[in-house]
Design an enzyme around this catalytic site. Structure first.
Site, PDB file in Angstrom:
ATOM      1  N   THR A   7     155.730  -5.613  32.323  1.00 29.10           N
ATOM      2  CA  THR A   7     157.012  -5.242  31.732  1.00 29.10           C
ATOM      3  C   THR A   7     157.791  -6.502  31.418  1.00 29.10           C
ATOM      4  O   THR A   7     157.630  -7.511  32.097  1.00 29.10           O
ATOM      5  CB  THR A   7     157.845  -4.356  32.686  1.00 29.10           C
ATOM      6  OG1 THR A   7     159.024  -3.913  31.998  1.00 29.10           O
ATOM      7  CG2 THR A   7     158.268  -5.090  33.929  1.00 29.10           C
ATOM      8  N   ASN A   9     161.066  -5.837  30.943  1.00 29.13           N
ATOM      9  CA  ASN A   9     162.359  -5.220  31.232  1.00 29.13           C
ATOM     10  C   ASN A   9     162.869  -5.765  32.585  1.00 29.13           C
ATOM     11  O   ASN A   9     162.314  -5.449  33.650  1.00 29.13           O
ATOM     12  CB  ASN A   9     162.138  -3.695  31.272  1.00 29.13           C
ATOM     13  CG  ASN A   9     163.373  -2.928  31.669  1.00 29.13           C
ATOM     14  OD1 ASN A   9     164.242  -3.442  32.380  1.00 29.13           O
ATOM     15  ND2 ASN A   9     163.445  -1.690  31.226  1.00 29.13           N
ATOM     16  N   LYS A  12     163.728  -3.164  35.405  1.00 30.79           N
ATOM     17  CA  LYS A  12     162.551  -2.600  36.076  1.00 30.79           C
ATOM     18  C   LYS A  12     161.951  -3.622  37.029  1.00 30.79           C
ATOM     19  O   LYS A  12     161.559  -3.303  38.147  1.00 30.79           O
ATOM     20  CB  LYS A  12     161.491  -2.240  35.023  1.00 30.79           C
ATOM     21  CG  LYS A  12     161.224  -0.771  34.862  1.00 30.79           C
ATOM     22  CD  LYS A  12     159.957  -0.588  34.045  1.00 30.79           C
ATOM     23  CE  LYS A  12     159.790   0.782  33.502  1.00 30.79           C
ATOM     24  NZ  LYS A  12     158.564   0.950  32.704  1.00 30.79           N
ATOM     25  N   ASP A  68     153.202   3.864  33.583  1.00 32.79           N
ATOM     26  CA  ASP A  68     153.573   4.723  32.456  1.00 32.79           C
ATOM     27  C   ASP A  68     154.176   5.998  33.034  1.00 32.79           C
ATOM     28  O   ASP A  68     153.710   6.492  34.070  1.00 32.79           O
ATOM     29  CB  ASP A  68     152.370   5.038  31.575  1.00 32.79           C
ATOM     30  CG  ASP A  68     152.792   5.495  30.184  1.00 32.79           C
ATOM     31  OD1 ASP A  68     153.875   5.078  29.710  1.00 32.79           O
ATOM     32  OD2 ASP A  68     152.057   6.278  29.560  1.00 32.79           O
ATOM     33  N   PHE A 148     169.154   6.462  32.515  1.00 27.47           N
ATOM     34  CA  PHE A 148     168.750   6.351  31.108  1.00 27.47           C
ATOM     35  C   PHE A 148     167.876   7.555  30.762  1.00 27.47           C
ATOM     36  O   PHE A 148     167.580   8.399  31.612  1.00 27.47           O
ATOM     37  CB  PHE A 148     167.982   5.041  30.875  1.00 27.47           C
ATOM     38  CG  PHE A 148     166.631   5.006  31.532  1.00 27.47           C
ATOM     39  CD1 PHE A 148     166.518   4.778  32.888  1.00 27.47           C
ATOM     40  CD2 PHE A 148     165.470   5.233  30.802  1.00 27.47           C
ATOM     41  CE1 PHE A 148     165.278   4.759  33.508  1.00 27.47           C
ATOM     42  CE2 PHE A 148     164.220   5.216  31.410  1.00 27.47           C
ATOM     43  CZ  PHE A 148     164.127   4.978  32.769  1.00 27.47           C
ATOM     44  N   TYR A 150     166.085  10.821  29.961  1.00 28.02           N
ATOM     45  CA  TYR A 150     166.363  12.237  30.182  1.00 28.02           C
ATOM     46  C   TYR A 150     167.211  12.478  31.433  1.00 28.02           C
ATOM     47  O   TYR A 150     167.431  13.634  31.813  1.00 28.02           O
ATOM     48  CB  TYR A 150     165.035  13.010  30.309  1.00 28.02           C
ATOM     49  CG  TYR A 150     164.159  12.906  29.081  1.00 28.02           C
ATOM     50  CD1 TYR A 150     164.344  13.749  27.993  1.00 28.02           C
ATOM     51  CD2 TYR A 150     163.155  11.935  28.991  1.00 28.02           C
ATOM     52  CE1 TYR A 150     163.551  13.648  26.858  1.00 28.02           C
ATOM     53  CE2 TYR A 150     162.358  11.827  27.853  1.00 28.02           C
ATOM     54  CZ  TYR A 150     162.564  12.678  26.797  1.00 28.02           C
ATOM     55  OH  TYR A 150     161.779  12.573  25.678  1.00 28.02           O
ATOM     56  N   LYS A 171     168.803   7.734  43.351  1.00 24.20           N
ATOM     57  CA  LYS A 171     167.728   8.148  42.431  1.00 24.20           C
ATOM     58  C   LYS A 171     166.383   7.605  42.895  1.00 24.20           C
ATOM     59  O   LYS A 171     165.396   8.342  42.980  1.00 24.20           O
ATOM     60  CB  LYS A 171     168.045   7.670  41.005  1.00 24.20           C
ATOM     61  CG  LYS A 171     166.947   8.046  40.005  1.00 24.20           C
ATOM     62  CD  LYS A 171     167.217   7.537  38.610  1.00 24.20           C
ATOM     63  CE  LYS A 171     165.956   7.640  37.755  1.00 24.20           C
ATOM     64  NZ  LYS A 171     166.095   7.011  36.440  1.00 24.20           N
TER      65      LYS A 171
END
Ligand code: IMP
Length: 193
Positions: A7, A9, A12, A68, A148, A150, A171
């Site tokens: 990644t 990101n 993350k 994924d 972010f 959904y 979360k």
């Protein structure tokens, strides 16, 4: 021990680094000279995670892992699933994805859904898969501003809040990604003894 996480990101990366702890130093593909976008063209989460990890391993020969994630909605036969990022458009348009999800579930009583994350690890040339699942339901209107994707529509089982109404720690404690990463961490710590 150094390990490549597929990644770029930063969010993350720091989230996963926090779960793995100090014994493991995560590096990015970019840190290893892999600057192109890593292909993910498979029909399953497992296929994509493995494709990304193998791509990195073939280019670097180093220990690495890739993840994924998909949202699997029961009444939609598991959609959007592996297509979660590009459900409504070609890009990562979260608002359009959420609108399409609500449209496709209009009038539907069965709101059961789950997030599923698959992590593929290649360690000393051997492949390992880890899975994290959180069951829940899709509500009728978006709630919350955290997270972010959904998150504003997904309410995990046993909670009155959506993921977008929880802070990151709450979360992570129940999420698909949190569960998959903790399995990866337990495995890596086990072999590191
Ligand atoms: P990725 O494999 O982590 O890039 O996730 C693919 C897509 O699934 C994202 O673009 C989001 O649409 C969705 N997604 C993944 N994880 C989450 C989450 O934790 N909350 C909400 N949506 C998510």
């Amino acid at each position: 021990m150094e390990i490549i996480f597929a990644t770029n990101n930063a969010h993350k990366l720091s989230e996963v680094q926090a779960v793995l702890g100090e014994g493991f130093r995560l590096v990015t593909p970019r840190d290893c000279g892999v600057t192109e976008e890593i292909p993910e063209t498979q029909a399953t989460l497992e296929g994509n995670a493995l494709q990304k990890a193998r791509y990195l391993y073939e280019r670097t020969g180093r220990d690495c892992f890739a993840d994924d994630t998909g949202l699997e909605v029961e009444a939609l036969g598991g959609a959007p699933g592996v297509h979660s990022a590009r459900y409504a458009t070609d890009g990562h348009d979260f608002a359009a994805n959420n609108r399409l999800l609500l449209k496709n579930l209009a009038g539907q009583q069965n709101r059961r859904a789950r997030f599923r994350t698959v992590i593929a690890l290649i360690l000393n040339g051997e492949e390992h898969l880890f899975e994290g699942i959180v069951e829940g339901r899709i509500i009728d209107t978006e709630r919350g501003a955290e997270g972010f994707g959904y998150d504003p529509l997904f309410q995990p089982e046993g909670s009155g809040s959506t993921f977008a109404e929880m802070d990151a720690a709450a979360k992570n404690a129940v999420s698909h990604r949190g569960r998959a990463v903790r399995k990866l961490a337990a495995y890596l710590h086990g072999i590191d003894k």
